[in-house]
Write a protein that holds these residues in place. Structure first.
Motif, PDB file in Angstrom:
ATOM      1  N   GLU A   1       0.802  -1.213   0.000  1.00  0.00           N
ATOM      2  CA  GLU A   1       0.000   0.000   0.000  1.00  0.00           C
ATOM      3  C   GLU A   1       0.835   1.262   0.000  1.00  0.00           C
ATOM      4  O   GLU A   1       0.286   2.369  -0.024  1.00  0.00           O
ATOM      5  N   GLY A   2       2.164   1.104   0.018  1.00  0.00           N
ATOM      6  CA  GLY A   2       3.022   2.273   0.034  1.00  0.00           C
ATOM      7  C   GLY A   2       2.740   3.106   1.274  1.00  0.00           C
ATOM      8  O   GLY A   2       2.461   2.575   2.336  1.00  0.00           O
ATOM      9  N   GLY A   3       2.771   4.417   1.117  1.00  0.00           N
ATOM     10  CA  GLY A   3       2.470   5.270   2.261  1.00  0.00           C
ATOM     11  C   GLY A   3       3.694   5.483   3.129  1.00  0.00           C
ATOM     12  O   GLY A   3       4.714   4.825   2.973  1.00  0.00           O
ATOM     13  N   GLY A   4       3.597   6.411   4.034  1.00  0.00           N
ATOM     14  CA  GLY A   4       4.733   6.786   4.858  1.00  0.00           C
ATOM     15  C   GLY A   4       5.034   5.753   5.930  1.00  0.00           C
ATOM     16  O   GLY A   4       4.193   4.922   6.254  1.00  0.00           O
ATOM     17  N   ARG A   5       6.237   5.830   6.447  1.00  0.00           N
ATOM     18  CA  ARG A   5       6.650   4.880   7.471  1.00  0.00           C
ATOM     19  C   ARG A   5       5.887   5.102   8.775  1.00  0.00           C
ATOM     20  O   ARG A   5       5.594   4.168   9.501  1.00  0.00           O
ATOM     21  N   ARG A   6       5.581   6.354   9.039  1.00  0.00           N
ATOM     22  CA  ARG A   6       4.909   6.624  10.307  1.00  0.00           C
ATOM     23  C   ARG A   6       3.503   6.001  10.322  1.00  0.00           C
ATOM     24  O   ARG A   6       3.102   5.355  11.281  1.00  0.00           O
ATOM     25  N   ALA A   7       2.802   6.186   9.201  1.00  0.00           N
ATOM     26  CA  ALA A   7       1.456   5.614   9.097  1.00  0.00           C
ATOM     27  C   ALA A   7       1.536   4.084   9.171  1.00  0.00           C
ATOM     28  O   ALA A   7       0.738   3.444   9.853  1.00  0.00           O
ATOM     29  N   ALA A   8       2.532   3.530   8.477  1.00  0.00           N
ATOM     30  CA  ALA A   8       2.675   2.073   8.480  1.00  0.00           C
ATOM     31  C   ALA A   8       2.968   1.572   9.883  1.00  0.00           C
ATOM     32  O   ALA A   8       2.463   0.534  10.307  1.00  0.00           O
ATOM     33  N   ARG A   9       3.773   2.337  10.605  1.00  0.00           N
ATOM     34  CA  ARG A   9       4.119   1.925  11.962  1.00  0.00           C
ATOM     35  C   ARG A   9       2.870   1.899  12.843  1.00  0.00           C
ATOM     36  O   ARG A   9       2.624   0.944  13.585  1.00  0.00           O
ATOM     37  N   ALA A  10       2.083   2.959  12.715  1.00  0.00           N
ATOM     38  CA  ALA A  10       0.862   3.024  13.524  1.00  0.00           C
ATOM     39  C   ALA A  10      -0.050   1.850  13.206  1.00  0.00           C
ATOM     40  O   ALA A  10      -0.622   1.215  14.101  1.00  0.00           O
ATOM     41  N   ARG A  11      -0.156   1.528  11.904  1.00  0.00           N
ATOM     42  CA  ARG A  11      -1.018   0.407  11.537  1.00  0.00           C
ATOM     43  C   ARG A  11      -0.459  -0.916  12.039  1.00  0.00           C
ATOM     44  O   ARG A  11      -1.211  -1.808  12.446  1.00  0.00           O
TER      45      ARG A  11
ATOM     46  N   PHE B   1       6.807  -4.181  19.539  1.00  0.00           N
ATOM     47  CA  PHE B   1       7.110  -3.761  18.178  1.00  0.00           C
ATOM     48  C   PHE B   1       8.608  -3.868  17.899  1.00  0.00           C
ATOM     49  O   PHE B   1       9.027  -4.296  16.839  1.00  0.00           O
ATOM     50  N   ALA B   2       9.417  -3.489  18.871  1.00  0.00           N
ATOM     51  CA  ALA B   2      10.865  -3.430  18.655  1.00  0.00           C
ATOM     52  C   ALA B   2      11.586  -4.696  19.078  1.00  0.00           C
ATOM     53  O   ALA B   2      12.802  -4.713  19.170  1.00  0.00           O
ATOM     54  N   GLU B   3      10.851  -5.784  19.333  1.00  0.00           N
ATOM     55  CA  GLU B   3      11.505  -7.030  19.725  1.00  0.00           C
ATOM     56  C   GLU B   3      11.865  -7.850  18.491  1.00  0.00           C
ATOM     57  O   GLU B   3      11.173  -7.812  17.484  1.00  0.00           O
ATOM     58  N   TYR B   4      12.942  -8.641  18.634  1.00  0.00           N
ATOM     59  CA  TYR B   4      13.290  -9.579  17.574  1.00  0.00           C
ATOM     60  C   TYR B   4      12.521 -10.880  17.798  1.00  0.00           C
ATOM     61  O   TYR B   4      12.185 -11.202  18.940  1.00  0.00           O
TER      62      TYR B   4
ATOM     63  N   LEU C   1      -2.343  -3.495  14.332  1.00  0.00           N
ATOM     64  CA  LEU C   1      -2.506  -4.914  13.967  1.00  0.00           C
ATOM     65  C   LEU C   1      -2.047  -5.835  15.093  1.00  0.00           C
ATOM     66  O   LEU C   1      -2.670  -6.852  15.386  1.00  0.00           O
ATOM     67  N   MET C   2      -0.936  -5.443  15.732  1.00  0.00           N
ATOM     68  CA  MET C   2      -0.428  -6.270  16.827  1.00  0.00           C
ATOM     69  C   MET C   2      -1.427  -6.289  17.974  1.00  0.00           C
ATOM     70  O   MET C   2      -1.587  -7.305  18.651  1.00  0.00           O
ATOM     71  N   GLU C   3      -2.103  -5.153  18.175  1.00  0.00           N
ATOM     72  CA  GLU C   3      -3.137  -5.149  19.215  1.00  0.00           C
ATOM     73  C   GLU C   3      -4.324  -6.010  18.794  1.00  0.00           C
ATOM     74  O   GLU C   3      -4.919  -6.723  19.586  1.00  0.00           O
ATOM     75  N   LYS C   4      -4.624  -5.950  17.494  1.00  0.00           N
ATOM     76  CA  LYS C   4      -5.759  -6.702  16.980  1.00  0.00           C
ATOM     77  C   LYS C   4      -5.544  -8.213  17.146  1.00  0.00           C
ATOM     78  O   LYS C   4      -6.497  -8.951  17.389  1.00  0.00           O
ATOM     79  N   VAL C   5      -4.315  -8.667  16.995  1.00  0.00           N
ATOM     80  CA  VAL C   5      -4.069 -10.099  17.190  1.00  0.00           C
ATOM     81  C   VAL C   5      -3.754 -10.391  18.654  1.00  0.00           C
ATOM     82  O   VAL C   5      -3.178 -11.430  18.981  1.00  0.00           O
ATOM     83  N   ARG C   6      -4.118  -9.451  19.525  1.00  0.00           N
ATOM     84  CA  ARG C   6      -4.032  -9.629  20.982  1.00  0.00           C
ATOM     85  C   ARG C   6      -2.596  -9.870  21.466  1.00  0.00           C
ATOM     86  O   ARG C   6      -2.352 -10.743  22.282  1.00  0.00           O
ATOM     87  N   ILE C   7      -1.670  -9.095  20.930  1.00  0.00           N
ATOM     88  CA  ILE C   7      -0.323  -9.146  21.490  1.00  0.00           C
ATOM     89  C   ILE C   7      -0.289  -8.118  22.604  1.00  0.00           C
ATOM     90  O   ILE C   7      -0.456  -6.924  22.346  1.00  0.00           O
ATOM     91  N   PRO C   8      -0.105  -8.543  23.843  1.00  0.00           N
ATOM     92  CA  PRO C   8      -0.121  -7.571  24.931  1.00  0.00           C
ATOM     93  C   PRO C   8       1.086  -6.642  24.821  1.00  0.00           C
ATOM     94  O   PRO C   8       2.152  -7.064  24.366  1.00  0.00           O
TER      95      PRO C   8
ATOM     96  N   ARG D   1       4.899 -15.295  18.465  1.00  0.00           N
ATOM     97  CA  ARG D   1       5.456 -15.295  17.111  1.00  0.00           C
ATOM     98  C   ARG D   1       4.382 -15.649  16.099  1.00  0.00           C
ATOM     99  O   ARG D   1       4.280 -15.037  15.043  1.00  0.00           O
ATOM    100  N   GLN D   2       3.550 -16.637  16.439  1.00  0.00           N
ATOM    101  CA  GLN D   2       2.510 -17.016  15.497  1.00  0.00           C
ATOM    102  C   GLN D   2       1.500 -15.871  15.362  1.00  0.00           C
ATOM    103  O   GLN D   2       0.973 -15.633  14.289  1.00  0.00           O
ATOM    104  N   ARG D   3       1.268 -15.141  16.447  1.00  0.00           N
ATOM    105  CA  ARG D   3       0.382 -13.973  16.352  1.00  0.00           C
ATOM    106  C   ARG D   3       0.977 -12.932  15.417  1.00  0.00           C
ATOM    107  O   ARG D   3       0.254 -12.256  14.670  1.00  0.00           O
ATOM    108  N   VAL D   4       2.311 -12.789  15.470  1.00  0.00           N
ATOM    109  CA  VAL D   4       2.954 -11.839  14.555  1.00  0.00           C
ATOM    110  C   VAL D   4       2.739 -12.285  13.106  1.00  0.00           C
ATOM    111  O   VAL D   4       2.403 -11.476  12.233  1.00  0.00           O
ATOM    112  N   MET D   5       2.903 -13.600  12.872  1.00  0.00           N
ATOM    113  CA  MET D   5       2.677 -14.120  11.519  1.00  0.00           C
ATOM    114  C   MET D   5       1.247 -13.826  11.067  1.00  0.00           C
ATOM    115  O   MET D   5       1.010 -13.469   9.912  1.00  0.00           O
TER     116      MET D   5
END
Lengths: 335, 295
Positions: A120-130, A147-150, A134-141, A159-163
């Motif tokens: 979808e292109g778009g800026g990095r900031r918008a992508a980061r917010a989304r 976001f910044a974890e490996y 999304l991580m909240e939507k898949v119930r990642i506490p 990890r599967q939630r991230v996938m």
């Protein structure tokens, strides 16, 4: 309306000894908000089918058929750039082992952002917010921090939630889940499947759920396709299939499941005798005939065609009269 | 597990920043520490060359054949033309490092580019690029760069280029093998299934995961480039306008029976630089690749 229509798909391998068919004449359709389970033993062609739907097969695998229609577009006739634009945005896949499917040197947040910016292109900031949303939507506490974890710093379930977040980043119409919980604990398994179910209902996504675990199918699928040696042998609604399986293979599979022993007696598990035939050594007739208690000369000489029966499709010469032969299947189990 | 090297790059388990974890592991190894200290010393010489010896090191500033330690103003003595050897060593460090690093970068770009394309796409592209690589491998790299420099006239640019474009085949093969391993991994499959383009997959998902062996071979590439430059200069194919360790050894060669130090001191400098880089490469190899050590 069906989102995915597969018509007479066959997959074979070109080998020096000739073509070896791995999936034969597979047809099915998938409606919005529906979960179709594809069940079968290892090597029956389940994962190959998933890869084919995404156009990920590489030589020597060859794909033929009358079409794979994703929202009306035939994937078999599209060129690679168009296919690429559909992958991840209209059709996406969750893999079995999130540790090997995630990039170990990028943070999980960056990997989710990647999918968004790619499509979808778009800026990095918008992508980061989304990505965080999304991580909240898949119930990642604690999504903002995670976001910044490996990937290696997260548990298997996270990890599967991230996938899942990556797969659902662009709200695909069709989601393929290839044994999404095999690598997880049983408790996490239920959570992940519930999550996929919830997201499916929210977004109207069609889910193709590939598994070898019949126990999961009953709770999480609307319809079930049972595959044996590259062919679909029985396709029914999940409720019908478990109440009254009509193909001898399906009957064997269901009988072979350990139940919660109500009697307290130590019962011997049913088993299906024999093993799946190799790709190069398929029987002439029905592929299941060497292992089937009901097999006769017809089964050994002619491949049964799929017929509409009992609200589904069954490929067996004797499925109509299977109830009369019930004692026979018990005998195999106990022998 | 499919990516032990790269995983270990960041996985330390101590909770500290992964990059510092790598540095700490490197410092724990005595040989790597030696390499780091030697390299730091050579870097310091390169940086201090101009402040300490602002004049051209090729100027004749002292009496000829001043042995080391006889005149405090010229601690390493002077050569047959009265040029200050210490100034030469300091300025030579600049040239050696410059040519070593830039030539290695040229090799890295060509080697990684060819290796990645060849490993990722396979088929005809792979066959074509690998034949090209083999073509380069059949010619001894040093003779090849010697020929190039001889034809193009020696200057820093031609020497760097000649070393750079002859040293990449080994790296290309290494990168190709590593990329080939990852090409059919679930990571790449998952990226394709999510619609990533080839360029993104190669640059974002494959190359960062094969960085460990590339980093290690980069340090060895710099070392061998320094050695090649010195050899070219020794044979008289150095840039005549700048001082070079190899050139100093070459000049001192004729007087080695009477004044051994003229050739020996720059020789020790070359030895130190190459040794430092090799120790560093070994240390990096161990620190990045702990497969055997962990179990």
């Amino acid at each position: 309306m069906s989102l995915l229509d597969v018509k007479n798909l066959s997959i074979s391998f070109a080998t020096p000894r000739g073509r070896l068919a791995a999936v034969r004449d597979l047809s099915f359709s998938l409606k919005a908000g529906e979960t179709l389970a594809l069940v079968g033993e290892s090597g029956c062609g389940k994962s190959l089918t998933a890869l084919a739907l995404l156009g990920l097969l590489e030589p020597p695998a060859v794909m033929e058929g009358n079409g794979i229609f994703l929202e009306g577009r035939n994937l078999l006739t599209l060129d690679e750039p168009t296919l690429r634009s559909l992958r991840g945005s209209r059709i996406a896949m969750i893999f079995q082992e999130p540790m090997t499917a995630l990039n170990p040197v990028l943070t999980v947040g960056e990997q989710i952002m990647e999918v968004i910016t790619e499509h979808e292109g778009g800026g990095r900031r918008a992508a980061r917010a989304r990505a965080v949303a999304l991580m909240e939507k898949v119930r990642i506490p604690d999504a903002e921090r995670r976001f910044a974890e490996y990937p290696h710093r997260l548990s298997g379930g996270l990890r599967q939630r991230v996938m899942i977040a990556m797969a659902l980043a662009c709200s695909p119409a069709v989601l393929i889940a290839d044994e999404p919980t095999t690598a997880l604990d049983v408790t996490i398994q239920a959570q992940i499947l519930d999550l996929i179910g919830t997201l499916k209902r929210e977004n109207g996504t069609a889910v193709l759920f590939i598994t070898h675990d019949l126990g999961l199918v009953g709770q999480h699928a609307d319809r079930v396709m049972v595959m044996y040696a590259g062919r679909v042998v029985e396709e029914r609604t999940a409720a019908d299939l478990f109440a009254d399986p009509l193909h001898p293979y399906t009957r064997g599979l269901i009988a072979a499941r350990p139940g919660l022993g109500g009697s307290g007696r130590r019962e011997r598990l049913m088993e299906i005798p024999g093993t799946v035939p190799g790709l190069g050594a398929m029987p002439v007739g029905c592929a299941f005939s060497p292992r089937c208690a009901f097999a006769d000369d017809l089964c050994r000489s002619t491949v049964p065609t799929s017929i509409d029966q009992a609200g589904g499709r069954i490929a067996c010469h004797h499925s109509e009269g299977i109830h009369d032969r019930e004692p026979a299947i018990r005998r195999i189990g106990n022998s | 597990m499919a990516f032990p090297d790269s995983l270990i790059l960041s996985a330390d388990g101590t909770g500290s920043h992964p990059r510092f974890a790598l540095l700490r592991r490197l410092l724990r190894r005595p040989s790597a520490l030696c390499g780091l200290v030697l390299m730091a010393a050579i870097l310091a010489m390169a940086v201090l060359a101009h402040p300490l010896y602002p004049d051209d090191p090729l100027d004749m500033v002292a009496a000829p054949f001043l042995h080391p330690g006889t005149d405090a103003a010229f601690p390493l003595g002077s050569d047959m033309l009265g040029r200050d050897l210490a100034a030469g060593i300091f300025h030579g460090a600049r040239i050696s490092l410059l040519i070593g690093v830039v030539a290695a970068l040229v090799s890295l770009v060509i080697g990684i580019g060819i290796g990645a394309l060849s490993g990722y796409y396979g088929g005809r592209i792979d066959a074509g690029l690998m034949r090209l690589t083999e073509l380069f491998q059949t010619i001894p790299p040093f003779l090849f760069s010697l020929a190039i420099v001889a034809i193009l006239q020696p200057s820093i640019a031609t020497i760097t280029g000649a070393i750079g474009i002859t040293a990449w085949p080994g790296l290309a093969r290494l990168v190709r093998a590593e990329v080939l391993k990852l090409r059919h991994s679930e990571l790449v499959e998952a990226s394709i299934s999510l619609g990533a383009s080839d360029a993104r997959i190669i640059l974002l998902h494959i190359l960062p995961n094969v960085l460990a062996p590339i980093v290690v071979s980069a340090s060895i590439l710099v070392a061998s480039a320094i050695l090649s430059e010195s050899s070219l200069a020794f044979l008289g194919l150095g840039d005549p306008n700048v001082v070079s360790w190899g050139g100093m050894v070459g000049a001192g060669r004729e007087v080695i029976r009477t004044d051994w130090y003229v050739a020996t001191i720059p020789g020790i400098a070359i030895l130190a630089a190459v040794l430092a880089l090799n120790l560093l490469g070994d240390g990096l190899n161990d620190a990045l690749n702990r497969k055997g050590q962990r179990r």
